[in-house]
Every structure is written in C-alpha cells, then in structure tokens.
Design a protein around this motif. Structure first.
Motif, PDB file in Angstrom:
ATOM      1  N   MET A 114       0.701  -1.163   0.163  1.00 49.54           N
ATOM      2  CA  MET A 114      -0.061  -0.156   0.088  1.00 49.54           C
ATOM      3  C   MET A 114       0.999   1.200   0.146  1.00 49.54           C
ATOM      4  O   MET A 114       0.560   2.231  -0.691  1.00 49.54           O
ATOM      5  N   ARG A 115       1.964   1.306   0.765  1.00 45.37           N
ATOM      6  CA  ARG A 115       2.802   2.455   0.762  1.00 45.37           C
ATOM      7  C   ARG A 115       3.652   2.562  -0.409  1.00 45.37           C
ATOM      8  O   ARG A 115       3.930   3.755  -0.944  1.00 45.37           O
ATOM      9  N   GLU A 116       4.012   1.481  -1.135  1.00 46.14           N
ATOM     10  CA  GLU A 116       4.577   1.667  -2.244  1.00 46.14           C
ATOM     11  C   GLU A 116       3.612   2.274  -3.478  1.00 46.14           C
ATOM     12  O   GLU A 116       3.963   3.095  -4.135  1.00 46.14           O
ATOM     13  N   ILE A 117       2.580   1.765  -3.593  1.00 54.74           N
ATOM     14  CA  ILE A 117       1.801   2.403  -4.524  1.00 54.74           C
ATOM     15  C   ILE A 117       1.177   3.716  -4.280  1.00 54.74           C
ATOM     16  O   ILE A 117       1.153   4.579  -5.073  1.00 54.74           O
ATOM     17  N   PHE A 118       1.250   3.982  -3.045  1.00 55.00           N
ATOM     18  CA  PHE A 118       0.501   5.668  -2.554  1.00 55.00           C
ATOM     19  C   PHE A 118       1.839   6.279  -2.955  1.00 55.00           C
ATOM     20  O   PHE A 118       1.619   7.346  -3.242  1.00 55.00           O
ATOM     21  N   GLU A 119       2.804   5.887  -2.521  1.00 58.56           N
ATOM     22  CA  GLU A 119       4.220   6.729  -2.948  1.00 58.56           C
ATOM     23  C   GLU A 119       4.230   6.966  -4.528  1.00 58.56           C
ATOM     24  O   GLU A 119       4.625   8.229  -4.691  1.00 58.56           O
ATOM     25  N   GLU A 120       4.009   6.112  -5.190  1.00 58.22           N
ATOM     26  CA  GLU A 120       4.176   6.285  -6.627  1.00 58.22           C
ATOM     27  C   GLU A 120       3.138   7.475  -6.942  1.00 58.22           C
ATOM     28  O   GLU A 120       3.492   8.314  -8.049  1.00 58.22           O
ATOM     29  N   LEU A 121       1.830   7.470  -6.454  1.00 62.79           N
ATOM     30  CA  LEU A 121       0.984   8.501  -6.654  1.00 62.79           C
ATOM     31  C   LEU A 121       1.381   9.793  -5.986  1.00 62.79           C
ATOM     32  O   LEU A 121       1.023  10.876  -6.777  1.00 62.79           O
ATOM     33  N   LEU A 122       1.578   9.774  -5.032  1.00 62.86           N
ATOM     34  CA  LEU A 122       1.995  11.075  -4.188  1.00 62.86           C
ATOM     35  C   LEU A 122       3.426  11.855  -4.638  1.00 62.86           C
ATOM     36  O   LEU A 122       2.954  13.189  -4.835  1.00 62.86           O
ATOM     37  N   VAL A 134      -8.279  14.162  -6.047  1.00 68.40           N
ATOM     38  CA  VAL A 134      -9.087  13.055  -6.557  1.00 68.40           C
ATOM     39  C   VAL A 134      -8.681  12.255  -7.614  1.00 68.40           C
ATOM     40  O   VAL A 134      -8.421  11.199  -7.486  1.00 68.40           O
ATOM     41  N   SER A 135      -8.359  12.813  -8.692  1.00 73.08           N
ATOM     42  CA  SER A 135      -8.164  12.237  -9.974  1.00 73.08           C
ATOM     43  C   SER A 135      -6.593  11.791 -10.101  1.00 73.08           C
ATOM     44  O   SER A 135      -6.532  10.861 -10.602  1.00 73.08           O
ATOM     45  N   ALA A 136      -5.753  12.467  -9.190  1.00 71.87           N
ATOM     46  CA  ALA A 136      -4.349  12.113  -9.098  1.00 71.87           C
ATOM     47  C   ALA A 136      -4.022  11.164  -8.273  1.00 71.87           C
ATOM     48  O   ALA A 136      -3.158  10.472  -8.449  1.00 71.87           O
ATOM     49  N   VAL A 137      -4.781  11.166  -7.208  1.00 76.70           N
ATOM     50  CA  VAL A 137      -4.532  10.277  -6.054  1.00 76.70           C
ATOM     51  C   VAL A 137      -5.268   9.363  -5.485  1.00 76.70           C
ATOM     52  O   VAL A 137      -5.351   8.034  -5.452  1.00 76.70           O
ATOM     53  N   ALA A 138      -6.544   9.973  -5.060  1.00 78.54           N
ATOM     54  CA  ALA A 138      -7.520   9.007  -4.452  1.00 78.54           C
ATOM     55  C   ALA A 138      -8.153   8.027  -5.273  1.00 78.54           C
ATOM     56  O   ALA A 138      -8.384   6.877  -5.085  1.00 78.54           O
ATOM     57  N   GLU A 139      -8.657   8.531  -6.574  1.00 77.02           N
ATOM     58  CA  GLU A 139      -9.272   7.688  -7.397  1.00 77.02           C
ATOM     59  C   GLU A 139      -8.528   6.436  -7.790  1.00 77.02           C
ATOM     60  O   GLU A 139      -8.834   5.381  -7.952  1.00 77.02           O
ATOM     61  N   PRO A 140      -7.176   6.455  -8.458  1.00 81.14           N
ATOM     62  CA  PRO A 140      -6.430   5.422  -8.733  1.00 81.14           C
ATOM     63  C   PRO A 140      -5.781   4.622  -7.425  1.00 81.14           C
ATOM     64  O   PRO A 140      -5.089   3.569  -7.737  1.00 81.14           O
ATOM     65  N   TYR A 141      -5.831   5.199  -6.415  1.00 78.20           N
ATOM     66  CA  TYR A 141      -4.996   4.385  -5.297  1.00 78.20           C
ATOM     67  C   TYR A 141      -5.518   3.033  -4.999  1.00 78.20           C
ATOM     68  O   TYR A 141      -4.709   1.865  -4.820  1.00 78.20           O
ATOM     69  N   PRO A 142      -6.991   2.801  -4.793  1.00 79.57           N
ATOM     70  CA  PRO A 142      -7.353   1.346  -4.385  1.00 79.57           C
ATOM     71  C   PRO A 142      -7.410   0.274  -5.380  1.00 79.57           C
ATOM     72  O   PRO A 142      -7.260  -0.671  -5.062  1.00 79.57           O
ATOM     73  N   ILE A 143      -7.452   0.637  -6.474  1.00 76.85           N
ATOM     74  CA  ILE A 143      -7.692  -0.645  -7.662  1.00 76.85           C
ATOM     75  C   ILE A 143      -6.250  -1.292  -7.529  1.00 76.85           C
ATOM     76  O   ILE A 143      -6.394  -2.632  -7.698  1.00 76.85           O
ATOM     77  N   PRO A 144      -5.075  -0.692  -7.730  1.00 80.06           N
ATOM     78  CA  PRO A 144      -3.840  -1.511  -7.705  1.00 80.06           C
ATOM     79  C   PRO A 144      -3.943  -2.412  -6.475  1.00 80.06           C
ATOM     80  O   PRO A 144      -3.273  -3.664  -6.688  1.00 80.06           O
ATOM     81  N   ILE A 145      -4.289  -2.104  -5.430  1.00 79.92           N
ATOM     82  CA  ILE A 145      -4.194  -2.965  -4.284  1.00 79.92           C
ATOM     83  C   ILE A 145      -5.107  -4.053  -4.307  1.00 79.92           C
ATOM     84  O   ILE A 145      -4.763  -5.026  -4.066  1.00 79.92           O
ATOM     85  N   ILE A 146      -6.439  -3.800  -4.684  1.00 81.00           N
ATOM     86  CA  ILE A 146      -7.366  -4.957  -4.913  1.00 81.00           C
ATOM     87  C   ILE A 146      -6.883  -5.957  -5.888  1.00 81.00           C
ATOM     88  O   ILE A 146      -7.091  -7.086  -5.726  1.00 81.00           O
ATOM     89  N   CYS A 147      -6.278  -5.291  -7.036  1.00 76.15           N
ATOM     90  CA  CYS A 147      -5.840  -5.992  -7.899  1.00 76.15           C
ATOM     91  C   CYS A 147      -4.804  -7.204  -7.334  1.00 76.15           C
ATOM     92  O   CYS A 147      -4.645  -8.223  -7.884  1.00 76.15           O
ATOM     93  N   ARG A 148      -3.964  -6.401  -6.706  1.00 78.13           N
ATOM     94  CA  ARG A 148      -2.774  -7.139  -6.176  1.00 78.13           C
ATOM     95  C   ARG A 148      -3.190  -8.290  -5.071  1.00 78.13           C
ATOM     96  O   ARG A 148      -2.802  -9.303  -5.069  1.00 78.13           O
ATOM     97  N   VAL A 149      -4.163  -7.942  -4.209  1.00 78.12           N
ATOM     98  CA  VAL A 149      -4.581  -8.844  -3.363  1.00 78.12           C
ATOM     99  C   VAL A 149      -5.309  -9.867  -3.892  1.00 78.12           C
ATOM    100  O   VAL A 149      -5.366 -11.129  -3.574  1.00 78.12           O
ATOM    101  N   LEU A 150      -6.117  -9.849  -5.114  1.00 77.60           N
ATOM    102  CA  LEU A 150      -6.689 -10.825  -5.869  1.00 77.60           C
ATOM    103  C   LEU A 150      -5.700 -11.655  -6.862  1.00 77.60           C
ATOM    104  O   LEU A 150      -6.200 -12.776  -7.074  1.00 77.60           O
ATOM    105  N   GLY A 151      -4.575 -11.035  -7.074  1.00 76.77           N
ATOM    106  CA  GLY A 151      -3.512 -11.644  -7.947  1.00 76.77           C
ATOM    107  C   GLY A 151      -3.819 -11.255  -9.390  1.00 76.77           C
ATOM    108  O   GLY A 151      -3.199 -12.064  -9.991  1.00 76.77           O
TER     109      GLY A 151
END
Length: 400
Positions: A114-122, A134-151
């Motif tokens: 999570m920190r790695e993904i958020f750092e890339e956006l921040l 919203v468009s730069a950070v908040a919107e794109p943040y959760p999707i990569p996490i869920i994708c990684r969690v699901l594999g």
C-alpha cells in the motif's frame, strides 16, 4: 400499544437541492425532536442508537435483497447471490468461512505494498505543488491494491477500474439508464475472476483467491460461484468506499490545518484520524433496510416490506453519544465507534483492508507534506450517490 409507522404523524426529511452542510443541519434539527421521520421511500432513523438497532436486527434485510435486479447482478440466474444481498444462514455461513481472509491480520502483510503504491501517486502530486487530489491520488489508489490482493496482473488494472466505475452506478439512483452497463460489468468481472480462480487451483499463491480456495471449516468449503461472487464483493468493499473516504478525509484536513499539524507531530494518531474523519465526514452516509416481516421497535410497527433507512451522517454527530460532535479532533477519545462501516451481519466485509489503506496513506502524507490547503472550491458528487465524496478536490501542498 404498538402503532404502525404509517399511522404516525411524522415530519418529512427532504434534503433535495441542499449541499452537505445544509442537509446535515436540516437532519440534525429534526433529530432533536424525532428519532424517526418519513422519507421518500419509507422511513429514516436519525439517532445513533436507533441506527445500531436497525442494523443489528437480522429481521431488517439489506435493501439489495429486495431489489428485483439484485445488486450488480447479470441476468444469468446461475451466477448465484452475492454476500452483499444474502440473508440468514447462507449469509452467516459465508461470513464465517471468509472472515479470516478479511481480518486485520490478513490485511497487515499488504501494508508495505500500500505504501509503495501510494508513494508512486503522491510523488508527482507533491512535485507539482498539488492539483486535483481526487483524480491524481484518491481515485487510482485502491484499484492496484485490490488487483494485487486478488492476484491480477498490472496490465489488467485499468479493466478493474472501468468495471468498478460501472458497477458502482448501482448506487446512483438511475437504474433504468445504468442497468445495462452494470450488468455488463458484472458479467465481465465474473468471467475474469472465474478464470483467475481456475489458474489458482493449479498454482496457489499468497493472494486472496488462494486463501478462499483453501478456506474450510468443519469440512465446509466455498464452491466456484461463491468465490467468484466474493471476489466481486471485494471490488465493492475495497475501491469506491476507500477512494471517496480518502477524498473526504483530505477535504476535512484542508479545513483544519491545526489537526494536520498534530498528525505530523504525532503520526501514531493515524488510526484515530481515520476513524474521526469517517465520523466527521463519512463517504457512506447511510444504508437501506427492508422489514422482512412485521417488526416492532420502540412501540412502532414496521410492516413487512417497509423501507427503513439509517442515517449515518446524523448518527455520527449525535450529541448524546459524541462529545463536541461538530469538532474534528483526531486526538479525541471516542467511546463508541463511528457508523460509516455499518454494524451487524452486514458490517463492511473489507473494513480491515480499508482501514489499513487509509492509515498508510495518511501516515505517508504526514511524513511528506508540510502544508495542505484548498486551492479552489470543492466539487461534491450529487447527494443521490450512495457512496459519496468529492468529485474534485483542488489542493495546494508543500513538501516537508
């Protein structure tokens, strides 16, 4: 003597056309004299304890259960029912089986990612001095996490983002127009996740789908369609709520620079800051329940089929429960939990994952951002949105 809710002389809660502050003011004024009011679709409870009572009564079914189309469900009736709309023993069975996969302990190993993904956006957001958070950070943040969690691989992240956007149209109050896109997204994500599950059966990993495949209690296991539907539910639990709540949280911090400074000085307050922001300005402002039979509560009879909404925005500001409810204070010792994750059998399945995402985001921002201010007016999503937050949040930031 119990009286039918329909026979009571109750005021009508009407916040159409009002902004969030005006709507909250109207709602809280009604809550001073009424725990129950009429609403467009039935009734609404306005106080914290009554919200909890409705949420925790298993006879009040999720509104999704009552929708003829169900939630983002395709017309293929063989796909089964989602945990989000299931009730009774079937729902409790699924919750019992999957609870370990959604615990705080299960979320903890994902925090470095999570920190790695958020750092890339921040990093680029901070380098440019801010912009639309919203468009730069908040919107794109959760999707990569869920994708990684699901594999799911990185090249498919945009697919998940598009599906999430269409699926969440279920909450926008325009089903007649949006249902084709909702059904199409539900069908496509179901097929995609189904293929992922088949791959994991032959090559287990450390992702959520592998955990669901091996989940077992006293010989009971999930079947293929149950795993598919649970993975779809994770998309609901882990994307739109998190992205909207992160936007709400930073909008509040921009209004309270003293609290931002406090978080910088005491980063260990990040968990409290998450809870306080969800209480003060939650992305989920309420939820709908339907009486599955005649239900008597506080000498009021809610006849079978009656729609009863819980109002989290008002309940989270209930002055009989929260001291100084209109103050945003991340150091406050709140004796009760905020309502935004819900309660009872349908309490948010992804709460631990969402908490971890928000905590890691706030901790990292407090480390790297010195000042945060509004750089223009906030544009809020329409109040009809079930999961709500800023559509755009222009922020000006400086680096520490």
């Amino acid at each position: 003597m119990p009286t039918s809710a329909w026979e009571l002389d109750l005021p009508l809660l009407n916040t159409n056309g009002l902004d969030r502050l005006e709507a909250l003011k109207v709602t809280r004024e009604l809550a001073r004299d009424h725990w129950l009011v009429r609403s467009e679709m039935g009734f609404t409870v306005l106080r914290y304890e009554d919200d909890l009572a409705v949420l925790r009564d298993p006879k009040f079914f999720s509104f999704l259960k009552a929708m003829n189309t169900s939630e983002f469900r395709s017309s293929d009736s063989n796909r089964g029912e989602s945990i989000l709309s299931m009730e009774g023993p079937d729902h409790l069975r699924l919750r019992r089986l999957v609870a370990p996969a959604f615990s705080p302990a299960a979320a903890a190993p994902h925090r470095p990612m999570m920190r790695e993904i958020f750092e890339e956006l921040l990093t680029p957001f901070l380098a440019s001095g801010g912009g639309d958070f919203v468009s730069a950070v908040a919107e794109p943040y959760p999707i990569p996490i869920i994708c990684r969690v699901l594999g799911a691989p990185r090249e498919d992240w945009q697919l998940f983002s598009d599906w999430a956007t269409d699926i969440f149209k279920i909450f926008n109050g325009n089903l007649a127009e949006d249902m084709p896109a909702i059904e199409k997204a539900g069908k496509e994500i179901g097929e995609y996740v189904g293929n992922l599950i088949e791959q994991r059966r032959h090559d287990l990993g450390d992702d959520l789908l592998s955990a669901l495949i091996v989940a077992e209690e006293e010989g009971d296991r999930l079947d293929h369609q149950e795993m598919v539907r649970l993975a779809e539910a994770v998309l609901l639990a882990g994307t739109d709520t998190t992205r909207n709540q992160l936007g709400c949280t930073m909008a509040v911090f921009a209004e309270y620079p003293d609290q931002w400074r406090l978080l910088q000085e005491r980063p260990e307050l990040a968990p409290k800051a998450v809870e306080e922001s969800m209480r003060y300005l939650g992305a989920v402002r309420g939820t709908g329940r339907v009486a599955s039979e005649d239900i008597t509560y506080r000498d009021v009879v809610f006849t079978k089929g009656t729609m009863v909404s819980t109002n989290f925005a008002a309940g989270n500001r209930d002055q009989s429960v929260f001291a100084e409810p209109d103050e945003f204070n991340i150091a406050a010792d709140r004796e009760v939990q905020q309502l935004t994750f819900g309660s009872g059998v349908h309490r948010c399945l992804g709460a631990a994952l969402a908490r971890a995402e928000l905590q890691e985001a706030l901790t990292l921002m407090a480390e790297r951002i010195d000042t945060v201010m509004l750089a223009g007016p906030v544009t809020w999503k329409p109040p009809t949105f079930g999961i709500w937050g800023p559509a755009s949040l222009p922020l000006s930031v400086t680096a520490r």
